[in-house]
Design an enzyme around this catalytic site. Structure first.
Site, PDB file in Angstrom:
ATOM      1  N   LYS A  35       0.801  -0.985  -0.530  1.00 16.70           N
ATOM      2  CA  LYS A  35      -0.003  -0.038  -0.087  1.00 16.70           C
ATOM      3  C   LYS A  35       0.943   1.718  -0.199  1.00 16.70           C
ATOM      4  CE  LYS A  35      -4.189  -1.728   1.724  1.00 16.70           C
ATOM      5  NZ  LYS A  35      -4.962  -1.700   2.617  1.00 16.70           N
ATOM      6  N   LYS A  57     -10.759  -3.695  -3.478  1.00 15.76           N
ATOM      7  CA  LYS A  57     -10.965  -2.786  -3.441  1.00 15.76           C
ATOM      8  C   LYS A  57     -10.488  -1.168  -3.845  1.00 15.76           C
ATOM      9  CE  LYS A  57     -14.831  -2.196  -3.804  1.00 15.76           C
ATOM     10  NZ  LYS A  57     -16.156  -1.684  -3.934  1.00 15.76           N
ATOM     11  N   LYS A  80      -5.791 -10.326  -6.187  1.00 15.10           N
ATOM     12  CA  LYS A  80      -7.072 -11.468  -5.707  1.00 15.10           C
ATOM     13  C   LYS A  80      -7.871  -9.718  -6.252  1.00 15.10           C
ATOM     14  CE  LYS A  80      -6.148  -7.723  -1.802  1.00 15.10           C
ATOM     15  NZ  LYS A  80      -5.817  -7.963  -0.201  1.00 15.10           N
TER      16      LYS A  80
HETATM   17  P1  TYM Z   1     -11.235  -5.265   4.706  1.00 16.79           P
HETATM   18  O1  TYM Z   1     -12.093  -4.325   4.962  1.00 16.79           O
HETATM   19  O2  TYM Z   1      -9.712  -5.036   3.770  1.00 16.79           O
HETATM   20  O3  TYM Z   1     -11.494  -6.943   3.761  1.00 16.79           O
HETATM   21  C1  TYM Z   1     -12.534  -7.168   5.099  1.00 16.79           C
HETATM   22  C2  TYM Z   1     -12.619  -8.611   4.787  1.00 16.79           C
HETATM   23  O4  TYM Z   1     -12.451  -9.461   3.750  1.00 16.79           O
HETATM   24  C3  TYM Z   1     -11.933  -9.627   3.213  1.00 16.79           C
HETATM   25  N1  TYM Z   1     -11.021 -10.679   2.051  1.00 16.79           N
HETATM   26  C4  TYM Z   1     -10.989 -11.158   0.662  1.00 16.79           C
HETATM   27  N2  TYM Z   1     -11.366 -12.127   1.431  1.00 16.79           N
HETATM   28  C5  TYM Z   1     -11.579 -13.247   0.091  1.00 16.79           C
HETATM   29  N3  TYM Z   1     -10.987 -13.103  -0.921  1.00 16.79           N
HETATM   30  C6  TYM Z   1     -11.168 -11.196  -0.955  1.00 16.79           C
HETATM   31  N4  TYM Z   1     -10.868 -11.085  -2.296  1.00 16.79           N
HETATM   32  C7  TYM Z   1     -10.423 -10.949  -0.792  1.00 16.79           C
HETATM   33  N5  TYM Z   1     -10.560  -9.054   0.083  1.00 16.79           N
HETATM   34  C8  TYM Z   1     -11.152  -9.537   1.081  1.00 16.79           C
HETATM   35  C9  TYM Z   1     -10.509  -9.831   4.117  1.00 16.79           C
HETATM   36  O5  TYM Z   1      -9.362 -10.823   4.479  1.00 16.79           O
HETATM   37  C10 TYM Z   1     -11.031  -9.445   5.636  1.00 16.79           C
HETATM   38  O6  TYM Z   1     -11.851 -10.972   5.995  1.00 16.79           O
HETATM   39  N6  TYM Z   1      -6.797  -5.079   8.193  1.00 16.79           N
HETATM   40  C11 TYM Z   1      -8.686  -5.848   7.804  1.00 16.79           C
HETATM   41  C12 TYM Z   1      -9.814  -5.351   8.860  1.00 16.79           C
HETATM   42  C13 TYM Z   1      -9.920  -5.567   9.821  1.00 16.79           C
HETATM   43  C14 TYM Z   1     -10.043  -6.258  11.175  1.00 16.79           C
HETATM   44  C15 TYM Z   1      -8.927  -6.514  12.246  1.00 16.79           C
HETATM   45  C16 TYM Z   1     -10.291  -7.619  10.511  1.00 16.79           C
HETATM   46  C17 TYM Z   1      -8.817  -4.965  11.121  1.00 16.79           C
HETATM   47  N7  TYM Z   1      -9.657  -5.008  12.548  1.00 16.79           N
HETATM   48  C18 TYM Z   1      -9.792  -7.588  13.634  1.00 16.79           C
HETATM   49  C19 TYM Z   1     -10.155  -9.192  11.908  1.00 16.79           C
HETATM   50  C20 TYM Z   1      -9.825  -8.399  13.079  1.00 16.79           C
HETATM   51  C21 TYM Z   1      -9.151  -5.578   6.820  1.00 16.79           C
HETATM   52  O7  TYM Z   1      -8.352  -4.453   5.703  1.00 16.79           O
HETATM   53  O8  TYM Z   1     -10.157  -6.032   5.931  1.00 16.79           O
END
Ligand code: TYM
Length: 330
Positions: A112, A196, A193
């Site tokens: 990023k 967004k 993957k």
């Molecule tokens: P975020 O907001 O990017 O994504 C949310 C969840 O979706 C999953 N995900 C995917 N899974 C499969 N294939 C894909 N293409 C794909 N794109 C996204 C992500 O793995 C995630 O589970 N850092 C985290 C948010 C967070 C978090 C936490 C998660 C903050 N605090 C505590 C767990 C526990 C994130 O950016 O997810």
């Protein structure tokens, strides 16, 4: 009953199929088997840029979508991170036991920050805040996609280090990653993957897409050379990705799908998948709009969730403050 916590960033107007299949479906299922805490992580979202009005709108849109997919505030604690100040407070303490080199190894930060013109310190410390999210709640399991694995390893390392230094305080959380759907790929670039921030619009199916838009994206998904519909991630990543999506949404195994489409072309297959996807997301989009029609009710519900979350978070933080020698918050 084991505890589960997970979070999602409100960085867009809609969640996408990768979020849904990789994580959110598990969130729904785990409401019934776990003591579940689910968090819209708006503190994390500001590391991707600032737009206060959009943040308010997306916070509500996130909550509305989470309700629309089937989260039930009577069966889980659904809340917004910024309403629970203990996340930030614990994050500071954890930051002081995180090595600079250790944080520098986070691949999401490297990816990023390489794409941003001026990466912030907040983007760098992002995984430490994520560790705080998890550790505040004595979490046993964290349902996420594959891209979060490294952050969860850091979380476990920090928990172990804190326990060793100050005495047993945190539970060591395990990732809950469903292998088959852990990485849903971009429809236009099936080697990457679905994301967004990186995918082109045609590469992502949004949960709030209109049926027409979603169907078009599926029908124009990049497929591979050849004409056989078989699951071969190596040589046919496009078809493999579509088979995965089809299989999970329709509740049919991949071998069954391979048999069903033997001798048929990509066009038939993608046409049927378009129907399956539309059938899955149209009710979610509709219910999302219904929840969004009453923003005051959404805010109320989130505030109630934050109250429940704080009851747990304040107790953990009080323990942490004692252990490190801080005065208690008043
Ligand atoms: P975020 O907001 O990017 O994504 C949310 C969840 O979706 C999953 N995900 C995917 N899974 C499969 N294939 C894909 N293409 C794909 N794109 C996204 C992500 O793995 C995630 O589970 N850092 C985290 C948010 C967070 C978090 C936490 C998660 C903050 N605090 C505590 C767990 C526990 C994130 O950016 O997810």
């Amino acid at each position: 009953i084991p505890r589960v916590l997970s979070g999602i960033q409100p960085t867009a107007e809609s969640f996408h199929l990768g979020n849904y299949l990789g994580a959110l479906r598990q969130w729904v299922a785990m409401q019934d088997t776990h003591d579940a805490f689910y968090c819209v992580v708006d503190l994390h979202a500001i590391t991707a840029g600032h737009d206060p009005e959009a943040l308010v709108r997306r916070r509500r849109a996130s909550a509305a979508q989470l309700l629309a997919i089937g989260l039930d505030p009577d069966r889980c604690t659904l809340f917004v991170q910024s309403q629970v100040p203990e996340h930030t407070q614990l994050s500071w303490v954890l930051g002081a036991i995180t090595g600079f080199g250790e944080a520098s190894r986070m691949t999401q930060f490297k990816d990023k920050s390489a794409k941003q013109e001026r990466a912030s310190v907040g983007l760098f410390t992002y995984p430490i805040l994520q560790a705080a999210d998890i550790l505040l709640y004595d979490t046993d399991e964290v349902p996420v996609g594959e891209d979060q694995r490294q952050h969860l390893e850091l979380t476990r390392d920090l928990a172990g280090r804190f326990n060793k230094t100050f005495g047993k305080t945190f539970r060591l959380p395990k990732p809950h990653i469903v292998k088959d759907t852990a990485k849903i790929c971009d429809l236009q670039d099936p080697t990457a993957k679905m994301s967004k921030s990186n995918s082109v619009p045609a590469g992502i199916v949004d949960l709030r897409d209109t049926p027409k838009a979603a169907a078009k994206k599926i029908r124009s998904a990049v497929t591979d050379t050849g004409r056989e519909i078989v699951f071969d991630e190596e040589n046919k990543p496009g078809i493999a990705n579509l088979l995965t999506i089809f299989s999970v949404l329709a509740g049919v195994t991949i071998p069954e799908l391979e048999a069903r489409y033997q001798g048929k072309g990509y066009g038939d297959f993608k046409g049927d998948l378009a129907d399956v996807v539309v059938e899955a997301i149209a009710p979610i989009a509709r219910r999302t709009e219904e929840y969004l029609a009453d923003p005051a009710q959404l805010d109320k519900l989130l505030t109630e969730g934050a109250r429940k979350a704080r009851a747990v978070a304040t107790a953990t933080l009080a323990d942490v403050y004692d252990k490190v020698g801080f005065a208690q918050p008043v």
